[in-house]
Design a protein around this motif. Structure first.
Motif, PDB file in Angstrom:
ATOM      1  N   THR A  60       0.843  -1.187   0.000  1.00  0.00           N
ATOM      2  CA  THR A  60       0.000   0.000   0.000  1.00  0.00           C
ATOM      3  C   THR A  60       0.877   1.236   0.000  1.00  0.00           C
ATOM      4  N   LEU A  61       0.247   2.372  -0.243  1.00  0.00           N
ATOM      5  CA  LEU A  61       0.884   3.681  -0.196  1.00  0.00           C
ATOM      6  C   LEU A  61       0.085   4.530   0.779  1.00  0.00           C
ATOM      7  N   ALA A  62       0.715   4.969   1.856  1.00  0.00           N
ATOM      8  CA  ALA A  62       0.033   5.778   2.869  1.00  0.00           C
ATOM      9  C   ALA A  62       0.930   6.963   3.194  1.00  0.00           C
ATOM     10  N   VAL A  63       0.683   8.076   2.526  1.00  0.00           N
ATOM     11  CA  VAL A  63       1.553   9.245   2.610  1.00  0.00           C
ATOM     12  C   VAL A  63       0.762  10.434   3.124  1.00  0.00           C
ATOM     13  N   GLY A  64       1.353  11.156   4.057  1.00  0.00           N
ATOM     14  CA  GLY A  64       0.711  12.360   4.574  1.00  0.00           C
ATOM     15  C   GLY A  64      -0.154  12.076   5.782  1.00  0.00           C
ATOM     16  N   GLU A  65      -0.338  13.105   6.584  1.00  0.00           N
ATOM     17  CA  GLU A  65      -1.056  12.969   7.841  1.00  0.00           C
ATOM     18  C   GLU A  65      -2.479  12.453   7.650  1.00  0.00           C
ATOM     19  N   ASN A  66      -3.181  12.947   6.650  1.00  0.00           N
ATOM     20  CA  ASN A  66      -4.580  12.570   6.466  1.00  0.00           C
ATOM     21  C   ASN A  66      -4.758  11.149   5.959  1.00  0.00           C
ATOM     22  N   CYS A  67      -3.709  10.560   5.428  1.00  0.00           N
ATOM     23  CA  CYS A  67      -3.788   9.185   4.925  1.00  0.00           C
ATOM     24  C   CYS A  67      -3.114   8.202   5.874  1.00  0.00           C
ATOM     25  N   TYR A  68      -1.881   8.534   6.280  1.00  0.00           N
ATOM     26  CA  TYR A  68      -1.110   7.590   7.095  1.00  0.00           C
ATOM     27  C   TYR A  68      -1.686   7.437   8.502  1.00  0.00           C
ATOM     28  N   ARG A  69      -2.052   8.556   9.134  1.00  0.00           N
ATOM     29  CA  ARG A  69      -2.510   8.481  10.524  1.00  0.00           C
ATOM     30  C   ARG A  69      -3.746   7.612  10.701  1.00  0.00           C
ATOM     31  N   PRO A  70      -4.829   7.814   9.898  1.00  0.00           N
ATOM     32  CA  PRO A  70      -5.993   6.922  10.077  1.00  0.00           C
ATOM     33  C   PRO A  70      -5.661   5.460   9.799  1.00  0.00           C
ATOM     34  N   TRP A  71      -4.837   5.221   8.763  1.00  0.00           N
ATOM     35  CA  TRP A  71      -4.453   3.834   8.477  1.00  0.00           C
ATOM     36  C   TRP A  71      -3.691   3.245   9.660  1.00  0.00           C
ATOM     37  N   TYR A  72      -2.713   3.972  10.170  1.00  0.00           N
ATOM     38  CA  TYR A  72      -1.882   3.451  11.259  1.00  0.00           C
ATOM     39  C   TYR A  72      -2.713   3.263  12.530  1.00  0.00           C
ATOM     40  N   ASN A  73      -3.546   4.220  12.870  1.00  0.00           N
ATOM     41  CA  ASN A  73      -4.301   4.174  14.125  1.00  0.00           C
ATOM     42  C   ASN A  73      -5.436   3.157  14.108  1.00  0.00           C
ATOM     43  N   HIS A  74      -6.072   2.958  12.962  1.00  0.00           N
ATOM     44  CA  HIS A  74      -7.312   2.189  12.938  1.00  0.00           C
ATOM     45  C   HIS A  74      -7.263   0.912  12.090  1.00  0.00           C
ATOM     46  N   LEU A  75      -6.412   0.851  11.077  1.00  0.00           N
ATOM     47  CA  LEU A  75      -6.469  -0.262  10.135  1.00  0.00           C
ATOM     48  C   LEU A  75      -5.235  -1.172  10.187  1.00  0.00           C
ATOM     49  N   ARG A  76      -4.110  -0.629  10.528  1.00  0.00           N
ATOM     50  CA  ARG A  76      -2.842  -1.371  10.478  1.00  0.00           C
ATOM     51  C   ARG A  76      -2.889  -2.665  11.288  1.00  0.00           C
ATOM     52  N   LYS A  77      -3.430  -2.618  12.479  1.00  0.00           N
ATOM     53  CA  LYS A  77      -3.462  -3.805  13.337  1.00  0.00           C
ATOM     54  C   LYS A  77      -4.220  -4.944  12.662  1.00  0.00           C
ATOM     55  N   GLY A  78      -5.362  -4.646  12.070  1.00  0.00           N
ATOM     56  CA  GLY A  78      -6.138  -5.677  11.383  1.00  0.00           C
ATOM     57  C   GLY A  78      -5.410  -6.231  10.169  1.00  0.00           C
ATOM     58  N   TRP A  79      -4.716  -5.367   9.448  1.00  0.00           N
ATOM     59  CA  TRP A  79      -3.927  -5.820   8.297  1.00  0.00           C
ATOM     60  C   TRP A  79      -2.828  -6.787   8.745  1.00  0.00           C
ATOM     61  N   LEU A  80      -2.111  -6.407   9.811  1.00  0.00           N
ATOM     62  CA  LEU A  80      -1.012  -7.243  10.293  1.00  0.00           C
ATOM     63  C   LEU A  80      -1.515  -8.599  10.761  1.00  0.00           C
ATOM     64  N   GLN A  81      -2.663  -8.614  11.425  1.00  0.00           N
ATOM     65  CA  GLN A  81      -3.204  -9.887  11.892  1.00  0.00           C
ATOM     66  C   GLN A  81      -3.595 -10.771  10.724  1.00  0.00           C
ATOM     67  N   TRP A  82      -4.221 -10.170   9.718  1.00  0.00           N
ATOM     68  CA  TRP A  82      -4.612 -10.932   8.536  1.00  0.00           C
ATOM     69  C   TRP A  82      -3.369 -11.465   7.824  1.00  0.00           C
ATOM     70  N   CYS A  83      -2.347 -10.650   7.702  1.00  0.00           N
ATOM     71  CA  CYS A  83      -1.093 -11.093   7.076  1.00  0.00           C
ATOM     72  C   CYS A  83      -0.490 -12.266   7.837  1.00  0.00           C
ATOM     73  N   SER A  84      -0.504 -12.188   9.148  1.00  0.00           N
ATOM     74  CA  SER A  84       0.022 -13.276   9.966  1.00  0.00           C
ATOM     75  C   SER A  84      -0.780 -14.556   9.760  1.00  0.00           C
ATOM     76  N   PHE A  97       4.584   1.871   1.686  1.00  0.00           N
ATOM     77  CA  PHE A  97       5.336   3.034   1.227  1.00  0.00           C
ATOM     78  C   PHE A  97       4.741   4.268   1.889  1.00  0.00           C
ATOM     79  N   ASP A  98       5.538   4.942   2.730  1.00  0.00           N
ATOM     80  CA  ASP A  98       5.039   6.127   3.427  1.00  0.00           C
ATOM     81  C   ASP A  98       5.665   7.422   2.906  1.00  0.00           C
ATOM     82  N   ASN A  99       6.336   7.332   1.753  1.00  0.00           N
ATOM     83  CA  ASN A  99       6.830   8.503   1.038  1.00  0.00           C
ATOM     84  C   ASN A  99       6.490   8.339  -0.442  1.00  0.00           C
ATOM     85  N   PHE A 100       6.310   9.443  -1.127  1.00  0.00           N
ATOM     86  CA  PHE A 100       6.016   9.371  -2.550  1.00  0.00           C
ATOM     87  C   PHE A 100       7.187   8.754  -3.312  1.00  0.00           C
ATOM     88  N   LEU A 101       6.873   7.993  -4.340  1.00  0.00           N
ATOM     89  CA  LEU A 101       7.894   7.361  -5.156  1.00  0.00           C
ATOM     90  C   LEU A 101       8.302   8.229  -6.343  1.00  0.00           C
TER      91      LEU A 101
END
Length: 278
Positions: free
Chosen positions: A12-36, A45-49
């Motif tokens: 995924t690409l999560a860049v900037g406060e309005n994108c990265y913060r909600p993903w990190y605070n609310h969605l990341r944990k569920g993604w990591l568990q599913w990946c596991s 990717f947390d910076n533009f390419l």
């Protein structure tokens, strides 16, 4: 550090406060568990390419094509792209199962003319979409409409595939994604950035493989149609004949989906996730 021993990954690409913060605070944990649970690596990717002037003059959404063609994921056999506003269900199955290495797996865009929702649902969403784009003239109001029409293609003749969830093989498709990024220009206001060019290129090459629509259930579309015709939408989701509140409706959508996609509904996503409703 990316685990190169894994054969599958989410990117995924999560860049900037309005994108990265909600993903990190609310969605990341569920993604990591599913990946596991499914043996996936997670690559974020947390910076533009691309920081060129051309990149700055069009939506960051285009840069998913660079993320999907990046050297960092080249060693994986198959990869699942997820937009950073997708909530992954705890018990969701693996969408890559059944997707051939040579194909790109995507779900039909919810509510588009050739999607799987009932006719009344698609027509209601088409009217909402036309009005939101300021296309209120009668010549198009009686037709079902999708973003393909903004690019000059008849949306009643070809499906529209949503690019929020994409199953692909870096070996087979990475070069094509970069080609699309480098070759195509933005279609203008409301034209959904990279999604239609990606659709057109994949369709031309017969590369598309349809995945279950529950892997990309668009919360914003269902909610917009619910606002117009609540009881009909509730019946569609098995919620009965009594009008439910917003939170109950959201819970029902989450339960009926594998991946719940909050494209265009980020404020509602944060409200639901920060409150613990979902």
């Amino acid at each position: 550090m990316i685990n190169q021993d894994m054969v599958r990954a989410i990117v995924t690409l999560a860049v900037g406060e309005n994108c990265y913060r909600p993903w990190y605070n609310h969605l990341r944990k569920g993604w990591l568990q599913w990946c596991s649970n499914h043996g996936y690596e997670l690559v974020v990717f947390d910076n533009f390419l691309d920081i060129s002037l051309r990149a700055k003059n069009r939506s960051p959404a285009w840069q998913k094509l660079l993320a999907m063609s990046s050297p960092e994921i080249a060693s994986f056999e198959q990869v699942l792209w997820l937009d950073a506003d997708v909530m992954v269900g705890a018990h969701a199955p693996d969408p890559l199962l059944g997707v051939p290495l040579s194909k790109v797996g995507m779900a039909r865009d919810v509510g588009s003319p050739l999607a799987h929702e009932p006719d009344w649902f698609r027509r209601t969403w088409s009217t909402i979409l036309l009005r939101s784009l300021g296309l209120n003239h009668l010549s198009v109001m009686n037709e079902m409409f999708s973003y393909l029409d903004l690019w000059g293609f008849d949306a009643r003749r070809r499906p529209l595939w949503n690019s929020g969830v994409i199953a692909f093989s870096p070996k087979h498709h990475g070069a094509l994604f970069r080609h699309i990024y480098e070759t195509w220009s933005d279609g203008g206001p409301g034209a959904l950035h990279e999604m239609v060019p990606l659709n057109l290129e994949l369709t031309q090459r017969s590369l598309l493989h349809e995945i279950d629509p529950r892997f990309n259930l668009l919360f914003g579309v269902h909610h917009a149609v619910w606002d117009v015709n609540p009881l009909a939408v509730q019946r569609l989701h098995g919620l009965g004949e009594e009008l439910v509140d917003f939170e109950s409706f959201a819970v029902a959508l989450a339960q009926r989906s594998f991946f719940l996609h909050f494209a265009g509904a980020h404020r509602r996503m944060e409200r639901l996730l920060s409150s613990g409703c979902l």
